[in-house]
Scaffold this active site. Sequence first.
Site: not given
Lengths: 408, 408
Positions: B158, B184, B195, B281, B403
């Site tokens: 993602t 992932k 996640t 991220e 985000n």
Amino acid sequence: MEETYHKQTEIIHIEDGSVGSPNGFKTGGQNIGLRTGRPDMGWIYSEVPASAAGVYTTNVFQAAPLQVTQAGIAKEKKLQAILVNTVSANSCTGEQGIDNAFMTRKWMAEHLGISDHLVGVASTGVIGMQLPMDKMEHGITGIALDAPEAPFEEAILTTDTKPKHLAVQFEIDGKKVTIGGACKGSGMIHPNMATMLGFVTTDAAVEPDALSLALKSVVNQTFNRITVDGDTSTNDMVLLLANGQAENHQLNEQHPEWQTFLNGLEHVCQGLAKFIAGDGEGATKLIEVQVSGAKDDHSAEIISKSIIGSSLVKTAVFGSDANWGRVICAMGYSGEHFDTNKVSMALGDFVLFKDGMPVDFNEEQAKAYLDGDSVVIKTKLGEGFGKAVAWGCDLTYNYVKINASYRS
Amino acid sequence: MEETYHKQTEIIHIEDGSVGSPNGFKTGGQNIGLRTGRPDMGWIYSEVPASAAGVYTTNVFQAAPLQVTQAGIAKEKKLQAILVNTVSANSCTGEQGIDNAFMTRKWMAEHLGISDHLVGVASTGVIGMQLPMDKMEHGITGIALDAPEAPFEEAILTTDTKPKHLAVQFEIDGKKVTIGGACKGSGMIHPNMATMLGFVTTDAAVEPDALSLALKSVVNQTFNRITVDGDTSTNDMVLLLANGQAENHQLNEQHPEWQTFLNGLEHVCQGLAKFIAGDGEGATKLIEVQVSGAKDDHSAEIISKSIIGSSLVKTAVFGSDANWGRVICAMGYSGEHFDTNKVSMALGDFVLFKDGMPVDFNEEQAKAYLDGDSVVIKTKLGEGFGKAVAWGCDLTYNYVKINASYRS
């Protein structure tokens, strides 16, 4: 002095009120050369010794000034003065740090002509740096109680963008009682006392033990419900002084108007806590999380803190993204168990999630709501009557900027 | 196929290895129209039914595919295929979400000519969005086992910036055994399954119950030791398939080479976990936190997670600021008690803090060290022999950027 009335609680806000508002307190700040162009040391003085109570960081590393202040209060449950310095936190500074804190306390006591143990000391700034003792001594001996260079609430700030203070008035025993407060702290703010210093003064007469209980209880509902980044510092402390100049009958839990005093204290502490949350490092928005319908209040508190502590919720609010999934997610990993099919959630008046499922909502209106200065996230469970409120702020580019370069 | 030898463990890394490396597995990915210009669905197929084990999110809200996959494994402790879709997380989607997950499982089973319960399903993407069933059906029926459009590890990503996969080989019973993995996940990564989707395949023959124990134990030391932002998602899952094609004697805890298998599995899971942490991220650096000298391993684990989870530590690393105070502070609020005078801390080989006090260090050299891709924070207590390692990443402008605008 302008006054606005809140009828329900009969609590009157004092315009521009602060720790100097209650009778018998003198407060101020000055520059003692710790930093350039702004005041860097603040002080509070009561004309008479005041009942004193403190709440201290839960961090295992507890800075020297907290240890020294606690030792002082333990002696007689009283304080008459508080000295606050910025720049050096006097934390992780070993025996020398303790000695230095005792020495600054002594200088302050001598300057004011009071006993050492009646002086509380507080520090905020860089960890591991010893106090600059020459400057401290020179600064302390230069304190002019009746001619402060700067307001107390400005002198104690670090990365804060604005001073934080308020005061309220109400009646007890037919006497006018005032509670004032000022605080600092924006980064490292988290439940259980983060890099946050809070000072509350009142002219109410309060028994020291009752004062201590009141402060603990109110701090738990206010200062311990805010989070900026989840870090709890070594220096956090809230001190409360009650000097009795309002001349009410001394308050304790048996006094018929004890609850009135608690309400006033909560009002001040909640106001200060929200100022801190809204002025979190880099923050653009104050976030209030309301949880209801939990199994009990404790469960609600845990869930509210999980939501307000989520970096993903905080960045979504920054981006004005009505991302209910992140709120639901943060509820889900709080550690509390509940029936997910009975969970609902709203942003302000916009219901986004009902009984475990998303509902259609107007994205544009929700975004417009999120663009405001203040965002309320409401969540409802179907477990019981537990409720809680917590406050925080959004996570922004500026948070990263401030904290990637704080020390250097 | 190039091979590099690690003598001590006799574990051989397979260059460019992945879930397709062990014997008897076919894997791939394709675009089924969920997103543009990149594959969005991945699959793993074993030529024979494989012993299967899973570890699932602790979030109270557990996404539909996790519930369906658990139900399938419960039936026979076996899986033969796994289907992964991106874009929709199929979480908070109610009864329809469950029905849809069962239906995609059924389509996949029919397409492969196997029983429904032998298909595991996994989803990652936006919470609250139903699966796009037309596209799912069309995509599944288009799967060509021997002619995949794209590698599996690319099709499941993602916000990840790169595919994450590895494989190792070692011997058991004189037979060559291979373990491969792909995963992932970059945001919402935190201990207890965030996640994050992890898939591990092996051609070893392993009893299902032993396989399950092995996975739980290894996940606890690897995937559950990484954090990106402290959020734990509704969709996290690690699945492990062992299809027996290596023809070793079936492994369980009594097998003399059981530990060899565990070591291999830990090697793969630790590698994948570190890939995820380093690709958090917006991350620019992998952070490894080592804690030693704690009261016990559990205490060390709690302290390591407190440090790696601190936003202030993460921003300091981003800014290459040797701010040991924040590390000390995060240790102090971990909830663990210890003698602060016996705490030491180093950044790589640079000791910054010793026996409770800061020590002089060369700021420039420390900064140069922090400018690297990989930063090791070492802390030592004086309580006992407990130790732990945790991994995470720095907190950057790009984390906020990603985000604040993920959903819109």
